[in-house]
Design an enzyme around this catalytic site. Structure first.
Site, short mmCIF file in Angstrom:
data_model
loop_
_atom_site.label_atom_id
_atom_site.label_comp_id
_atom_site.label_asym_id
_atom_site.label_seq_id
_atom_site.Cartn_x
_atom_site.Cartn_y
_atom_site.Cartn_z
N PHE A 153 0.84 -1.20 0.00
CA PHE A 153 0.00 0.00 0.00
C PHE A 153 0.88 1.25 0.00
CE2 PHE A 153 -2.28 -3.39 2.24
CZ PHE A 153 -3.43 -3.49 1.47
N LEU A 154 1.90 1.25 -0.86
CA LEU A 154 2.85 2.36 -0.88
C LEU A 154 2.26 3.57 -1.58
CD1 LEU A 154 6.18 0.54 -1.79
CD2 LEU A 154 5.11 0.84 0.46
N GLY A 261 -3.98 9.27 -11.95
CA GLY A 261 -3.19 8.60 -12.98
C GLY A 261 -2.18 7.70 -12.29
N CYS A 264 -1.02 2.62 -10.62
CA CYS A 264 -1.86 1.79 -9.74
C CYS A 264 -3.35 2.00 -9.97
CB CYS A 264 -1.50 2.07 -8.28
SG CYS A 264 0.12 1.44 -7.79
#
Length: 486
Positions: A153-154, A261, A264
């Protein structure tokens, strides 16, 4: 202590490898690109991420972290293997899993001890089940291999902090041994309070794409509201503030503007649609197609308004190329998409970005890239603010007014303070946000006797000729005076 391999050393893998070394483990990073492995071995990070170069270089120099190209070496070295390879969009938006299978095929047959393989790549639900079967086919006799899923979850620009201080840890496991091993790996952040969610493999796979789809929905929702604000004279920034005070909603990801954008959110939304369709549940996520459509429409809105201002031709200076600040990532970048569309329409486009010039030039060589903001804006008829870098909030509008040919700036990220731009004589425009036009230097509002037409009239020819989007109400002017004197 457990030894760790990280297979795939792109943005996720390189960050994770350095983070694992920081947590005290001996780490081997493996990549099939020799040039990338060589750069990392020399302590050089081939992308922009604050804090990562020093962290990585320090652990390479200290001997705790090294990089190579051999999966055979990784199989002999590590007890826990993290799969961090790319899963780019393939046909119809579905994830391409070829790199994942290739990594597994190169690793598993050479394993020399019982181990845990941990998927961190974002994958369609059901992938882990298929990989488990594949591992069973490839594992050497007498070697026990567990598979777990530990989604990342960076946040780009904050990836080092997020690796070392995760706001949650998800362990998709099938055995107590797999859970034990992951708790050993993440013992430090767990001791510091990071919550742990233990679940099965399909749930762990769905959590990442579900989180990104939800965040994308919030962004597109507020951008849909911004379109209504433009039509009615409402202010989307105040609307978002009011919504954010509801703790069921929250203020994060309610920033209206050019839209999302990167590598991910767009990819994961489309991949989730594709996978749900494959499973026969396409109607359940049909709304996500509208989420994606609203997002793309924001880019078209900026292109259309810019072309209208130019009358079809002219020069545009663009501030920003990366999809977000603190990153050089230009994958599906709204800023770069707008720049390319304007260039294709015959507009002269010059772009500046503090970090993303090199990758942006690689994917959009037809554009002109400047070394400074002033150079990008030089002789521009319209200026577009498309990536919300802090550096752009610190620009001097008065100086830039002497550099540009025109006087129009479109703040497509709604993060600039309009006051200094208006004071310097700029026609400041935003998306869904009320901006109070000045009628004279230092004046607030309109001269005595001015009438205040409704939203539709304010968008008419007379308002356009005056260079304003809408006349402010007396209450808007009163609010501005109170704010400036408070």
């Amino acid at each position: 202590m457990l030894r760790i391999s990280v297979i795939g050393t792109g943005y996720l893998g390189a960050t994770h490898a350095a983070g694992m070394a920081e947590l005290g483990f001996d780490v081997l990073g493996v990549d099939n690109n020799p040039a990338k492995a060589a750069a990392l071995s020399a302590g050089r990070v081939p992308f922009h991420e604050p804090g990562l170069p020093d962290l990585l270089a320090g652990h390479v120099a200290g001997g705790r972290l090294r990089f190579g190209t051999s999966l055979v070496e990784a199989a002999e070295f590590a007890d826990v293997h993290f799969l961090c390879v790319g899963t780019p969009p393939g046909v119809n938006g579905a994830a391409d899993l070829s790199q994942l299978y290739s990594a597994l095929d190169g690793l598993v047959p050479h394993l020399t001890r019982n181990c845990l393989i941990v998927g961190k790549s974002t994958v369609p639900v059901g992938t882990a089940e298929a990989l488990t079967a594949r591992i069973g086919e490839l594992a050497p006799a007498g070697i026990s291999v567990d598979l777990a899923w530990n989604p990342e979850f960076l946040r780009e620009g904050h990836a080092v902090y997020d690796t070392l201080h995760p706001n949650r840890l998800v362990f998709g496991v099938t055995t107590p041994d797999a859970e034990w091993a992951l708790r050993q790996v993440y013992a430090t952040p767990i001791a510091s309070g990071s919550p742990v969610v233990i679940t099965n493999l399909p749930t762990a796979e769905l959590i990442k794409v579900s989180a990104n789809a939800f965040l994308a929905t919030k962004i597109s929702f507020i951008n849909a509201m911004a379109e209504l604000c433009d039509l009615t004279g409402a202010d989307v920034t105040l609307l978002a503030d009011a919504l954010g005070h509801d703790d069921r909603i929250g203020r994060k990801f309610l920033g209206a503007g050019l839209g999302y954008g990167g590598g991910c959110l767009p990819k994961d939304v489309r991949a989730l649609i594709a996978r749900a369709t494959e499973l026969g549940a396409g109607e359940s996520v049909a709304f996500l197609r509208d989420v994606d459509a609203v997002n793309l429409r924001r880019r078209e809105r900026v292109v259309r308004e810019t072309l209208e201002l130019l009358g079809g031709s002219g020069r545009v200076g663009i501030l920003g190329a990366a999809f977000k600040p603190l990153s050089d990532d230009v994958r599906d970048s709204p800023a770069l998409d707008v720049a390319r569309k304007l260039h294709a329409a015959g507009v002269e486009v010059t772009v500046f970005d503090p970090a993303a010039t090199v990758p942006a030039r690689a994917v959009a060589p037809q554009l002109v890239f400047a070394a400074t903001p002033a150079a990008a804006i030089h002789e521009a008829d319209v200026v577009l603010h498309l990536t919300e870098w802090r550096e752009f909030r610190e620009l001097d509008p008065g100086f830039l007014r002497t550099v540009a040919r025109g006087r129009v700036i479109i703040d497509a990220r709604n993060t600039l303070d309009p006051e200094p731009w208006l004071a310097a004589g700029w026609d400041f425009r935003a998306l869904g946000r009320l901006v109070e036009p000045r009628t004279a230097a230092g004046a607030v509002g309109a001269p005595a006797g001015t009438t205040y037409p409704g939203p539709a009239a304010a968008r008419g020819a007379a308002a356009d000729a005056a260079g304003v989007l809408a006349q402010p109400s007396p209450f808007t002017r009163l609010r501005a005076r109170v704010r400036r004197t408070a």
